[in-house]
Design an enzyme around this catalytic site. Structure first.
Site, PDB file in Angstrom:
ATOM      1  N   GLU A 161      23.454 -44.434 -66.130  1.00 20.31           N
ATOM      2  CA  GLU A 161      24.848 -44.273 -65.675  1.00 20.31           C
ATOM      3  C   GLU A 161      25.278 -45.293 -64.616  1.00 20.31           C
ATOM      4  O   GLU A 161      25.869 -44.952 -63.590  1.00 20.31           O
ATOM      5  CB  GLU A 161      25.021 -42.841 -65.143  1.00 20.31           C
ATOM      6  N   ASN A 204      20.820 -45.950 -70.248  1.00 25.71           N
ATOM      7  CA  ASN A 204      21.291 -44.636 -70.695  1.00 25.71           C
ATOM      8  C   ASN A 204      22.621 -44.296 -70.025  1.00 25.71           C
ATOM      9  O   ASN A 204      22.793 -44.501 -68.813  1.00 25.71           O
ATOM     10  CB  ASN A 204      20.229 -43.582 -70.298  1.00 25.71           C
ATOM     11  N   HIS A 240      26.863 -35.359 -74.217  1.00 27.33           N
ATOM     12  CA  HIS A 240      27.190 -34.004 -73.744  1.00 27.33           C
ATOM     13  C   HIS A 240      28.603 -33.716 -74.257  1.00 27.33           C
ATOM     14  O   HIS A 240      29.577 -34.216 -73.707  1.00 27.33           O
ATOM     15  CB  HIS A 240      27.136 -33.935 -72.214  1.00 27.33           C
ATOM     16  N   GLU A 269      20.728 -36.821 -74.867  1.00 33.09           N
ATOM     17  CA  GLU A 269      20.957 -35.590 -74.085  1.00 33.09           C
ATOM     18  C   GLU A 269      21.948 -34.645 -74.779  1.00 33.09           C
ATOM     19  O   GLU A 269      22.766 -34.001 -74.156  1.00 33.09           O
ATOM     20  CB  GLU A 269      21.463 -35.936 -72.681  1.00 33.09           C
ATOM     21  N   ASP A 271      24.074 -31.836 -76.107  1.00 27.86           N
ATOM     22  CA  ASP A 271      24.340 -30.390 -76.100  1.00 27.86           C
ATOM     23  C   ASP A 271      25.816 -30.221 -76.439  1.00 27.86           C
ATOM     24  O   ASP A 271      26.625 -31.128 -76.232  1.00 27.86           O
ATOM     25  CB  ASP A 271      23.960 -29.699 -74.781  1.00 27.86           C
TER      26      ASP A 271
HETATM   27  O1  G3I Z   1      14.853 -29.006 -56.684  1.00 35.85           O
HETATM   28  C1  G3I Z   1      15.870 -28.312 -55.979  1.00 35.85           C
HETATM   29  C2  G3I Z   1      15.310 -27.015 -55.411  1.00 35.85           C
HETATM   30  O2  G3I Z   1      14.329 -27.321 -54.433  1.00 35.85           O
HETATM   31  C3  G3I Z   1      16.451 -26.203 -54.768  1.00 35.85           C
HETATM   32  O3  G3I Z   1      15.941 -24.970 -54.333  1.00 35.85           O
HETATM   33  C4  G3I Z   1      17.522 -25.961 -55.843  1.00 35.85           C
HETATM   34  C5  G3I Z   1      18.687 -25.152 -55.322  1.00 35.85           C
HETATM   35  O4  G3I Z   1      19.553 -25.996 -54.627  1.00 35.85           O
HETATM   36  O5  G3I Z   1      18.034 -27.254 -56.298  1.00 35.85           O
HETATM   37  C6  G3I Z   1      17.010 -27.986 -56.935  1.00 35.85           C
HETATM   38  O6  G3I Z   1      17.542 -29.227 -57.363  1.00 35.85           O
HETATM   39  C7  G3I Z   1      18.398 -29.096 -58.516  1.00 35.85           C
HETATM   40  C8  G3I Z   1      17.815 -29.988 -59.626  1.00 35.85           C
HETATM   41  O7  G3I Z   1      18.682 -30.002 -60.773  1.00 35.85           O
HETATM   42  C9  G3I Z   1      16.429 -29.507 -60.089  1.00 35.85           C
HETATM   43  O8  G3I Z   1      16.521 -28.222 -60.622  1.00 35.85           O
HETATM   44  C10 G3I Z   1      19.762 -29.642 -58.116  1.00 35.85           C
HETATM   45  O9  G3I Z   1      20.344 -28.748 -57.198  1.00 35.85           O
HETATM   46  C11 G3I Z   1      20.645 -29.734 -59.373  1.00 35.85           C
HETATM   47  O10 G3I Z   1      21.864 -30.392 -59.053  1.00 35.85           O
HETATM   48  C12 G3I Z   1      19.956 -30.579 -60.425  1.00 35.85           C
HETATM   49  O11 G3I Z   1      20.775 -30.596 -61.592  1.00 35.85           O
HETATM   50  C13 G3I Z   1      20.345 -31.526 -62.587  1.00 35.85           C
HETATM   51  C14 G3I Z   1      21.404 -32.623 -62.684  1.00 35.85           C
HETATM   52  O12 G3I Z   1      21.032 -33.556 -63.724  1.00 35.85           O
HETATM   53  C15 G3I Z   1      21.525 -33.383 -61.395  1.00 35.85           C
HETATM   54  O13 G3I Z   1      22.615 -34.252 -61.492  1.00 35.85           O
HETATM   55  C16 G3I Z   1      20.277 -30.796 -63.903  1.00 35.85           C
HETATM   56  O14 G3I Z   1      19.211 -29.855 -63.876  1.00 35.85           O
HETATM   57  C17 G3I Z   1      20.028 -31.787 -65.042  1.00 35.85           C
HETATM   58  O15 G3I Z   1      20.148 -31.140 -66.305  1.00 35.85           O
HETATM   59  C18 G3I Z   1      21.058 -32.911 -65.006  1.00 35.85           C
HETATM   60  O16 G3I Z   1      20.707 -33.847 -65.994  1.00 35.85           O
HETATM   61  C19 G3I Z   1      21.555 -35.004 -66.082  1.00 35.85           C
HETATM   62  C20 G3I Z   1      20.723 -36.151 -66.556  1.00 35.85           C
HETATM   63  O17 G3I Z   1      19.632 -36.342 -65.678  1.00 35.85           O
HETATM   64  C21 G3I Z   1      21.556 -37.410 -66.687  1.00 35.85           C
HETATM   65  N1  G3I Z   1      22.687 -37.171 -67.589  1.00 35.85           N
HETATM   66  C22 G3I Z   1      23.529 -36.040 -67.175  1.00 35.85           C
HETATM   67  C23 G3I Z   1      22.690 -34.781 -67.093  1.00 35.85           C
HETATM   68  C24 G3I Z   1      23.555 -33.583 -66.737  1.00 35.85           C
HETATM   69  O18 G3I Z   1      24.079 -33.740 -65.465  1.00 35.85           O
END
Ligand code: G3I
Length: 435
Positions: A161, A204, A240, A269, A271
């Site tokens: 991105e 990507n 997405h 990715e 969905d």
């Molecule tokens: O690891 C912390 C944890 O310690 C904490 O307790 C918890 C609660 O705040 O947060 C956890 O981090 C989260 C992380 O996922 C791991 O679970 C973040 O808050 C959360 O924002 C993060 O979201 C991920 C997101 O990328 C971040 O931008 C999503 O799971 C993930 O599906 C998403 O994936 C992205 C791809 O990498 C790139 N393309 C878009 C896609 C969707 O956004």
């Protein structure tokens, strides 16, 4: 002595399919063979993003991954903040676990992602670094991670991105852009290639799959990187999407112009988010979108993989980000297949199979291990005219074990192996000498 061409029919059994019944089912087109059983006959990869919590806690999660997919990607585990939590500390517990799982189950693994403007740790974003220091941090991160998994990561999303959403060119709100400048992309790909020369290196992005402004910017970016000789092999189309999505001629045009640059694409990715609660009619509409995307990728010569961003509605990022939407995947929250699962399987079944490839054959003691691609359920290996009992090689699932074959083939003989898949398509001949 003229090499003796010996044939024996040996049934290929690969641990990727849980049982002979599944292979029979796949051959007979019945439903209980996983999606990957069909993909493997087509030189194709179908996969899903893996969330490590359910991967560790829910038995059904790993069982479904093993049965259905031949490629995985970590949803978060390989990201900067997860794997490099402190300047001089890496945390490989989750990445090692996922690498071990994919290796043990004959699956490919995508590495997501080395360089992104999100999920960066505070020690990095709040530190004060010169350009040279930032380059050094970038190189250290990429080299450490890519070298550790050299040969075990099929494709890396090296940069994710980097193109701006609402203005032309690169996004400026990126630590890497601000600290290093636009060259951070070229450096990232070069560091990754030096660390693992055999890994496929991808750029990507999202909303850049057709021929709109952002797609054009991605195309111009990768064309310029290729012109500069940057090691870049593919472009990831995140996809997405929602229930109104449709593949258009612009998608084929974009895939074609990327192919003309020598680039492959993968759907990385996918969905298909739907308004909640999901009605049967909406589930059918969602299934049609999955079918449309799968048909496109299976028919587009340079489209190599179809990876979903998760696989069960029980674990998906969508509800946290799109209030009122969800149920975007192909299994429901109880791991039951939805209509979208069936349409994905129909798409795979309808796609013509590819000729199998024999990649290696080794004699150890008195049994033979044959490895290859596109075998698929019911594939057969031809050596030495006689049918042999075959077992799966417990150590490496994507292989077959043929016992006592040596007694049929006098040592020192040239042997030619071929694999024939259930459609009767034959691999090229593979010659080797039995020691
Ligand atoms: O690891 C912390 C944890 O310690 C904490 O307790 C918890 C609660 O705040 O947060 C956890 O981090 C989260 C992380 O996922 C791991 O679970 C973040 O808050 C959360 O924002 C993060 O979201 C991920 C997101 O990328 C971040 O931008 C999503 O799971 C993930 O599906 C998403 O994936 C992205 C791809 O990498 C790139 N393309 C878009 C896609 C969707 O956004």
């Amino acid at each position: 002595m003229r090499p003796i061409i010996l044939f024996v029919v040996v049934v290929v059994s690969l641990l990727g399919w849980p049982s002979a019944a599944a292979r029979r089912a796949a051959r007979d087109g019945r439903a209980d063979a996983g999606l990957q059983a069909w993909a493997r006959q087509r030189d194709f990869y179908v996969g899903a993003a893996v969330a490590m919590q359910p991967f560790k806690d829910e038995r059904a999660y790993q069982e479904t991954l093993k049965r259905e997919f031949n490629v995985c990607v970590a949803e978060n585990a390989f990201k900067f903040d997860s794997v490099h939590p402190a300047k001089d500390r890496y945390n490989f517990a989750e990445t090692d676990a996922l690498v071990a799982f994919t290796q043990a189950n004959g699956m490919k693994l995508r590495g997501h992602t080395l360089v992104w403007h999100k999920q960066l740790p505070a020690w990095l974003t709040q530190g004060s670094y010169s350009r040279a220091e930032a380059v050094s941090l970038l190189k250290d991160h990429i080299t450490t991670l890519v070298k550790r998994y050299q040969g075990k990561i099929w494709a890396w999303d090296v940069v994710n991105e980097a193109v701006a959403e609402d203005e032309a060119g690169l996004r400026k709100n990126s630590f890497w852009y601000q600290k290093i400048g636009p060259d951070y992309l070229k450096l990232a790909f070069q560091f990754a290639h030096e660390a693992d020369p055999n890994a496929l290196l991808y750029y990507n992005d999202f909303s850049a799959e057709d021929t709109g402004r952002k797609s054009k910017d991605v195309y111009n970016l990768v064309r310029e990187l290729k012109r500069q000789g940057v090691p870049l092999h593919g472009v990831g189309w995140q996809m997405h999407v929602d229930g109104d999505f449709k593949i258009k001629p612009a998608h084929r045009d974009n895939a074609r112009r990327l192919a003309e640059l020598g680039l492959e694409i993968s759907i990385t990715e996918l969905d298909v988010r739907m308004p909640l609660p999901l009605t049967p009619t909406a589930a059918t509409r969602q299934a049609a979108v999955y079918r449309d995307v799968a048909d496109f990728c299976l028919r587009q010569p340079n489209c190599k993989a179809l990876v979903l961003w998760g696989f069960t509605d029980k674990h998906s990022w969508i509800p946290q980000v799109f209030p009122g939407a969800g149920d975007a995947l192909i299994f429901d929250a109880d791991y039951r297949p939805k209509p979208a699962y069936a349409t994905l399987q129909q798409s795979l079944q309808a796609a013509g199979t590819s000729a199998p490839k024999v990649t290696s054959a080794a004699l150890n003691g008195e049994h033979l291990t044959v490895r290859g691609d596109n075998f698929g359920p019911g594939a057969q290996v031809l050596i030495n005219w006689k049918r042999q009992r075959t077992e799966s090689d417990k150590q490496s699932p994507a292989a077959l074990l043929v016992r006592k074959v040596a007694t049929l083939i006098n040592p020192g003989r040239q042997v030619t192996l071929q694999v024939q898949n259930a459609d009767g398509k034959l691999s090229p001949e593979y010659n080797f000498t039995l020691q």
